[in-house]
Design a protein around this motif. Structure first.
Motif, PDB file in Angstrom:
ATOM      1  N   MET A 318     -11.387  14.359   0.687  1.00 28.05           N
ATOM      2  CA  MET A 318     -11.217  13.150  -0.114  1.00 28.05           C
ATOM      3  C   MET A 318     -11.467  13.515  -1.564  1.00 28.05           C
ATOM      4  SD  MET A 318     -13.075   9.452  -0.491  1.00 28.05           S
ATOM      5  CE  MET A 318     -13.769   9.883  -2.093  1.00 28.05           C
ATOM      6  N   TYR A 319     -10.653  12.980  -2.441  1.00 30.77           N
ATOM      7  CA  TYR A 319     -10.850  13.246  -3.860  1.00 30.77           C
ATOM      8  C   TYR A 319     -10.786  11.950  -4.661  1.00 30.77           C
ATOM      9  CZ  TYR A 319      -5.679  13.168  -3.954  1.00 30.77           C
ATOM     10  OH  TYR A 319      -4.357  12.815  -3.823  1.00 30.77           O
ATOM     11  N   LEU A 320     -11.403  11.998  -5.815  1.00 32.37           N
ATOM     12  CA  LEU A 320     -11.296  10.927  -6.793  1.00 32.37           C
ATOM     13  C   LEU A 320     -10.211  11.359  -7.764  1.00 32.37           C
ATOM     14  CD1 LEU A 320     -12.454   8.243  -7.910  1.00 32.37           C
ATOM     15  CD2 LEU A 320     -13.987   9.631  -9.318  1.00 32.37           C
ATOM     16  N   GLY A 321      -9.023  10.769  -7.612  1.00 34.25           N
ATOM     17  CA  GLY A 321      -7.894  11.154  -8.444  1.00 34.25           C
ATOM     18  C   GLY A 321      -8.035  10.635  -9.863  1.00 34.25           C
ATOM     19  N   ILE A 322      -7.485  11.383 -10.800  1.00 33.65           N
ATOM     20  CA  ILE A 322      -7.508  10.988 -12.213  1.00 33.65           C
ATOM     21  C   ILE A 322      -6.075  11.053 -12.735  1.00 33.65           C
ATOM     22  CG2 ILE A 322      -8.435  11.469 -14.508  1.00 33.65           C
ATOM     23  CD1 ILE A 322     -10.778  12.889 -13.157  1.00 33.65           C
ATOM     24  N   GLY A 323      -5.499   9.902 -12.999  1.00 28.66           N
ATOM     25  CA  GLY A 323      -4.138   9.848 -13.517  1.00 28.66           C
ATOM     26  C   GLY A 323      -4.135   9.948 -15.031  1.00 28.66           C
ATOM     27  N   GLN A 324      -3.231  10.734 -15.566  1.00 30.00           N
ATOM     28  CA  GLN A 324      -3.233  10.982 -17.011  1.00 30.00           C
ATOM     29  C   GLN A 324      -2.012  10.411 -17.726  1.00 30.00           C
ATOM     30  OE1 GLN A 324      -4.300  15.096 -17.940  1.00 30.00           O
ATOM     31  NE2 GLN A 324      -5.065  15.298 -15.847  1.00 30.00           N
ATOM     32  N   LYS A 325      -1.214   9.635 -17.003  1.00 28.86           N
ATOM     33  CA  LYS A 325       0.022   9.135 -17.602  1.00 28.86           C
ATOM     34  C   LYS A 325      -0.238   8.049 -18.636  1.00 28.86           C
ATOM     35  CE  LYS A 325       4.468   6.997 -16.442  1.00 28.86           C
ATOM     36  NZ  LYS A 325       5.349   6.512 -15.353  1.00 28.86           N
ATOM     37  N   ASN A 326      -1.078   7.094 -18.311  1.00 26.32           N
ATOM     38  CA  ASN A 326      -1.208   5.899 -19.129  1.00 26.32           C
ATOM     39  C   ASN A 326      -2.462   5.860 -19.989  1.00 26.32           C
ATOM     40  OD1 ASN A 326       1.171   4.730 -17.944  1.00 26.32           O
ATOM     41  ND2 ASN A 326      -0.058   4.331 -16.112  1.00 26.32           N
ATOM     42  N   ASN A 327      -3.367   6.770 -19.761  1.00 32.06           N
ATOM     43  CA  ASN A 327      -4.639   6.752 -20.485  1.00 32.06           C
ATOM     44  C   ASN A 327      -4.846   8.114 -21.130  1.00 32.06           C
ATOM     45  OD1 ASN A 327      -7.358   6.621 -21.319  1.00 32.06           O
ATOM     46  ND2 ASN A 327      -7.894   5.231 -19.628  1.00 32.06           N
ATOM     47  N   ALA A 328      -4.541   8.209 -22.400  1.00 28.06           N
ATOM     48  CA  ALA A 328      -4.575   9.497 -23.099  1.00 28.06           C
ATOM     49  C   ALA A 328      -5.965  10.130 -23.108  1.00 28.06           C
ATOM     50  CB  ALA A 328      -4.083   9.324 -24.538  1.00 28.06           C
ATOM     51  N   LYS A 329      -7.020   9.314 -23.078  1.00 29.80           N
ATOM     52  CA  LYS A 329      -8.371   9.871 -23.106  1.00 29.80           C
ATOM     53  C   LYS A 329      -8.651  10.725 -21.871  1.00 29.80           C
ATOM     54  CE  LYS A 329     -10.566   6.428 -26.106  1.00 29.80           C
ATOM     55  NZ  LYS A 329     -10.791   7.404 -27.188  1.00 29.80           N
ATOM     56  N   LEU A 330      -7.990  10.409 -20.762  1.00 29.09           N
ATOM     57  CA  LEU A 330      -8.217  11.163 -19.530  1.00 29.09           C
ATOM     58  C   LEU A 330      -7.570  12.544 -19.579  1.00 29.09           C
ATOM     59  CD1 LEU A 330      -7.783   8.312 -16.890  1.00 29.09           C
ATOM     60  CD2 LEU A 330      -9.918   9.360 -17.682  1.00 29.09           C
ATOM     61  N   ARG A 331      -6.760  12.804 -20.592  1.00 30.29           N
ATOM     62  CA  ARG A 331      -6.165  14.140 -20.749  1.00 30.29           C
ATOM     63  C   ARG A 331      -7.155  15.132 -21.354  1.00 30.29           C
ATOM     64  NH1 ARG A 331      -0.812  11.491 -23.483  1.00 30.29           N
ATOM     65  NH2 ARG A 331      -0.428  10.009 -21.780  1.00 30.29           N
ATOM     66  N   ASP A 332      -8.279  14.619 -21.829  1.00 27.03           N
ATOM     67  CA  ASP A 332      -9.325  15.473 -22.393  1.00 27.03           C
ATOM     68  C   ASP A 332     -10.178  16.012 -21.246  1.00 27.03           C
ATOM     69  OD1 ASP A 332     -11.700  16.475 -23.585  1.00 27.03           O
ATOM     70  OD2 ASP A 332     -11.381  15.197 -25.336  1.00 27.03           O
ATOM     71  N   LEU A 333     -10.271  17.321 -21.119  1.00 31.26           N
ATOM     72  CA  LEU A 333     -11.031  17.938 -20.031  1.00 31.26           C
ATOM     73  C   LEU A 333     -12.478  17.455 -20.019  1.00 31.26           C
ATOM     74  CD1 LEU A 333     -11.325  19.965 -17.695  1.00 31.26           C
ATOM     75  CD2 LEU A 333     -11.737  21.752 -19.415  1.00 31.26           C
ATOM     76  N   LYS A 334     -13.075  17.270 -21.193  1.00 32.40           N
ATOM     77  CA  LYS A 334     -14.463  16.823 -21.232  1.00 32.40           C
ATOM     78  C   LYS A 334     -14.640  15.457 -20.573  1.00 32.40           C
ATOM     79  CE  LYS A 334     -16.299  19.380 -25.199  1.00 32.40           C
ATOM     80  NZ  LYS A 334     -16.984  19.257 -26.512  1.00 32.40           N
TER      81      LYS A 334
END
Length: 562
Positions: A318-334
């Motif tokens: 099971m994983y906690l997915g992180i979508g990066q399409k609509n939220n630019a802040k989630l594209r930051d690795l930190k």
């Protein structure tokens, strides 16, 4: 007379040895033997078993399915060229008795079983096998939507229109019992992928008669033709009888013309009971004789009450997915690292998972080649999470968090409670959540697959024993639910995964996957691996012959009622 299937000699082809192998018998399949779990006595023939599932099937054409309820039903009706040995992830003979490949792994010759027929009387032969391959390859229109043919696209790629590359090239019937499949490249997952329910053999006659490929898209939903709704036709030990859509009840009957050992039951009824407590109550009252995915907290009591608890190996994640399409802040690795440090995975497993569950450090279990313990760890550390968010300029980060209803998955025993636990973790470090909950087969999967979620609960129960089945399905498409194409490394990750899968040397491929697993945790982190869980199923004491599968690929033809 008990008919047996030839089993593949080891897993040499799956491990990518670059020599042509003709695979011959080295053991017998458990499937078709009537003495499993019977205590040495003769298995009883006849009767009706009702088994409670966690949800209703999406439809009855497995090629268009992605849900476990559809596959649970289709696995009783249909068979593939390749099957999996009961209780294991080991591929063995199905409708193909044996197979061989050329040294480059691009040409595969399947020697087919003689005498097998579809439920409508159509003969199973090489022409029928190639009809199925060509049907998959020639999908058009709505049939090319990832929501409709996700398994084909995840495993074979594109279609005959050439818009995207395809692993499949052609299928030729060289004689009635020999089918030759040409691939465009080597892949570590072939031929094991042919054991997936989606690639089971279906009757060409029935598919033509009931317009099997006439899928119509209406907005974001899809309407499926009569074949997939009412007329599925396979070669398996059970036949489709009827479906009561109002209460999600499927009735299957024994196929008395089955090519192998006949099913022991007269009827198998699969009844959808989404609520786990209601499933337990139905077993206790005798309304059902078994159900899937009992709550971990109930395991001990179920055994004390005299029921049989069958525990599957934890072949999942099971994983906690992180979508990066609509939220630019989630594209930051930190920011993604902050989310990883915010989640108390140990606490979650102690509270919500059964005994034997463990924290996931890779995106697949340690029984799969390429797993490595030396990866970046993200210990539970709320203060570090807050610091990372601040360094990324993401203090007060707001995300849309999706979680599914009306479902229990092997890797996700109680979605509501798992969501609640993780929600508390994220809110504790200052992340603001816009919560969306939808039924698993009522919008959740579609929204997640279309990258509408910023953060979401999802996972995978292995289909076969290769790394690509896990990380290939997750991350090989840079424009899938994670939308890593919006990140600079999306295409790079996709290329690395495809290169590892295409490496024919087993030792080199293992090293490539080990390196990939390190990078997935340290450099990419498109999702947070959370848990590996040993799911269970439970039956009444009078049920015997059911073999728990790590693939959740249980077959009921060997089941008897004492």
């Amino acid at each position: 007379m008990v008919q047996t299937r030839r089993v593949r000699a080891g897993r040499l082809v799956a491990l990518g040895l670059s020599t042509a192998l003709v695979l011959s018998a080295c053991a017998e399949s458990q499937r078709g033997q009537n003495d499993q779990g019977g205590g040495g006595g003769a298995a009883k023939v006849g009767g009706t078993m009702t088994f409670a599932t966690e949800g209703a099937p999406k439809l009855f054409d497995p090629f268009f399915a992605t849900d476990g309820a559809t596959f649970r039903t289709s696995q009783q009706i249909f068979e593939g060229l390749i099957e999996f040995k009961p209780g294991t992830a080991e591929a063995e003979a199905g409708l193909a008795e044996r197979w061989s490949s050329t040294p480059d792994g691009k040409t595969w010759t399947f020697n087919l079983r003689k005498g097998a027929k579809f439920h409508d009387g159509t003969e199973f032969n090489a022409e029928a096998a190639c009809y199925n391959f060509n049907r998959w390859y020639n999908q058009k229109g709505a049939g090319q939507s990832p929501a409709v043919t996700g398994y084909w696209q995840d495993n074979f790629g594109g279609f005959s229109d050439g818009a995207k590359p395809s692993l499949f090239k052609s299928c030729t019937a060289s004689d009635p019992s020999t089918a030759v499949v040409e691939l465009t490249s080597y892949t570590s997952k072939f031929p094991d992928i042919l054991g997936l329910p989606s690639f089971a053999m279906q009757s060409p006659t029935a598919m033509k008669q009931y317009d099997a490929d006439n899928v119509v898209q209406q907005g974001e939903s899809f309407v499926y033709p009569a074949y997939g709704q009412e007329h599925p036709v396979g070669t398996g030990p059970f036949k489709f009888s009827k479906y009561d859509k109002a209460n999600g009840t499927v009735e299957l009957v024994r196929n008395d013309d089955y090519w192998g050992t006949k099913a022991l039951l007269d009827k198998l009824i699969l009844r959808a009971i989404p609520d786990e407590t209601a499933r337990k109550q139905a077993l206790q009252s005798g309304d059902v004789q078994g159900y899937d995915l009992p709550a971990p907290a109930d395991w001990d009591q179920l055994k004390k009450d005299g029921h049989k608890l069958l525990i599957r190996p934890a072949f999942n994640v099971m994983y906690l997915g992180i979508g990066q399409k609509n939220n630019a802040k989630l594209r930051d690795l930190k920011v993604r690292q902050a989310i990883a440090h915010a989640v108390d995975r140990d606490g979650l497993i102690k509270q919500q998972y059964p005994e034997g569950a463990k924290v996931a450090e890779n995106f697949y279990p340690d029984t799969v080649s390429g797993w490595i313990g030396d990866v970046q760890k993200y210990e539970y550390n709320p203060e570090k999470a807050k610091t990372l968010l601040a360094e990324a300029g993401a203090t007060g980060l707001e995300v849309t968090f999706y979680w599914p209803t009306e479902v229990t998955r092997p890797y996700m025993p109680n979605p509501r409670d798992i969501f609640g636990f993780i929600r508390g973790n994220l809110e504790a470090v200052g992340i603001k959540l816009n919560v969306v909950s939808k039924p698993w087969n009522g919008g959740y999967l579609e929204d997640v697959d279309q990258a509408k979620a910023d953060v979401f609960l999802l996972g995978w129960n292995g289909d076969y024993n290769t790394p690509d089945n896990f990380i290939g399905n997750f991350f090989s498409d840079p424009n899938n639910r994670f939308a890593t194409g919006s990140a600079t490394w999306g295409a790079q990750l996709s290329a690395e995964i495809k290169a590892a899968d295409a490496e024919p040397d087993a030792a080199k491929r293992k090293s490539m996957y080990e390196a990939l697993n390190k990078k997935l945790k340290a450099e990419y982190l498109p999702a947070i691996p959370v848990a590996h869980s040993p799911p269970a199923l439970v039956t009444s004491a009078k049920v015997s012959g059911l073999v728990a599968s790590p693939l959740t690929d249980e077959r009921f033809d060997t089941v008897s009622l004492g």
